[in-house]
Write an enzyme that holds these catalytic residues in place. Structure first.
Site, PDB file in Angstrom:
ATOM      1  N   ASP A 158       0.817  -1.221  -0.478  1.00 31.08           N
ATOM      2  CA  ASP A 158       0.428  -0.040   0.611  1.00 31.08           C
ATOM      3  C   ASP A 158       0.953   1.358   0.214  1.00 31.08           C
ATOM      4  O   ASP A 158       1.200   1.722   0.783  1.00 31.08           O
ATOM      5  CB  ASP A 158      -1.263   0.494   1.631  1.00 31.08           C
ATOM      6  CG  ASP A 158      -2.157  -0.566   0.983  1.00 31.08           C
ATOM      7  OD1 ASP A 158      -2.719  -1.682   0.368  1.00 31.08           O
ATOM      8  OD2 ASP A 158      -3.250  -0.886   1.696  1.00 31.08           O
ATOM      9  N   HIS A 198       3.484  -1.862   3.886  1.00 27.85           N
ATOM     10  CA  HIS A 198       3.183  -0.469   3.127  1.00 27.85           C
ATOM     11  C   HIS A 198       4.650  -0.063   3.130  1.00 27.85           C
ATOM     12  O   HIS A 198       5.576  -0.276   3.630  1.00 27.85           O
ATOM     13  CB  HIS A 198       2.870   0.403   4.406  1.00 27.85           C
ATOM     14  CG  HIS A 198       0.983  -0.058   5.126  1.00 27.85           C
ATOM     15  ND1 HIS A 198       0.672  -0.942   5.535  1.00 27.85           N
ATOM     16  CD2 HIS A 198       0.569   1.119   4.242  1.00 27.85           C
ATOM     17  CE1 HIS A 198      -0.410  -0.659   5.183  1.00 27.85           C
ATOM     18  NE2 HIS A 198      -0.356   0.192   5.133  1.00 27.85           N
TER      19      HIS A 198
END
Length: 265
Positions: A77, A225
């Site tokens: 992400d 992430h």
């Protein structure tokens, strides 16, 4: 009031909060779901809520692959840039591993060279919305606009269409999943994640490596992430160890059956 009664009240309140988080309500009078999974021990595949599985089946979404084969689907992400994405891309290139990067409008406004590099090096670029809102809080037209703005920017840059969506904040409901499918997207949730998204709360390479290796499993869709320095530092060792254990890193197109690329493992 006795201490036992007070404690029971706090337990009841905590349970109520958990139920609210799992299925809260919007101004549209709809349930809102926060994606979650139930980790298993000894590197066994996790499970999730039965009604989540029903929605995934209905709208062609995924959170895990075939749990009988040692495939791994690596996803990031990418809400904003923290100086780690080039490092991650360097590792992926060195190791010959594909990944998917779910990006927001931030990247098209400030880091277009990273988008080009992701695409040029064979990675999937997925839609994570332009502004990172909770989709169930938006009306239909606003959801479509959030998707379309990212899609248009990506097509202008690369000439390609986007196929995959990771809903911002992990929130969703049947209405937003239906809209996404009608706009040509498949939801990609995840079967592994850990608390890695705060740049000010990084705990070191070893911590990241241990968290991933403790919970990895056949068919895993790993959510990491790209703002995490720990992830960037640990990624090479994670890839090497998982390959040594017989895992193969595959594209999301392999997961969904869009195509089956041959990978140099």
């Amino acid at each position: 009031m006795g201490r036992g009664v007070s404690k029971n009240r706090w337990v009841i309140l905590a349970m109520a909060m958990l139920l609210f988080m799992a299925a809260s309500d919007t101004g549209f009078g709809e349930n809102v779901y926060d994606w979650n999974f139930k980790p298993a021990k000894n590197n066994q595949p996790p499970t999730t809520e039965p009604h989540y599985i029903e929605l995934l089946d209905r709208y062609d979404g995924y959170f895990i692959g075939d749990t009988d084969t040692k495939n791994i689907y690596l996803t990031f992400d990418s809400g904003y840039e923290n100086g780690c994405t080039d490092v991650i891309l360097d590792v992926l290139k060195e190791k010959g591993v594909p990944a998917a990067f779910f990006v927001t409008g931030y990247y098209f406004e400030r880091e277009v060279d990273l988008i080009k590099r992701m695409d040029d090096e064979g990675h999937i670029v997925g839609n994570h919305s332009w502004n990172h809102p909770s989709f169930p809080d938006l009306n239909d037209e606003e959801v479509i606009s959030e998707l379309a703005k990212v899609e248009k920017a990506f097509k202008t840059l690369t000439g390609k269409k986007m196929n995959y969506l990771r809903p911002p904040r992990g929130t969703f409901n049947e209405r937003t999943m239906k809209i996404a499918k009608e706009e040509g997207y498949q939801h990609i949730f995840w079967s592994f994640a850990y608390v890695d998204w705060d740049p000010d709360a990084q705990k070191g390479k070893t911590y990241a490596y241990d968290r991933i290796m403790d919970r990895v499993h056949p068919g895993a869709v790993l959510l990491l992430h790209s703002v995490s320095k720990d992830n960037a530092a640990a990624l090479g060792d994670v890839i090497d160890e998982l390959k040594a254990e017989g895992y193969q890193f595959q594209s999301l197109d392999h997961l969904t059956g869009r195509r089956f690329p041959l990978l140099d493992q």
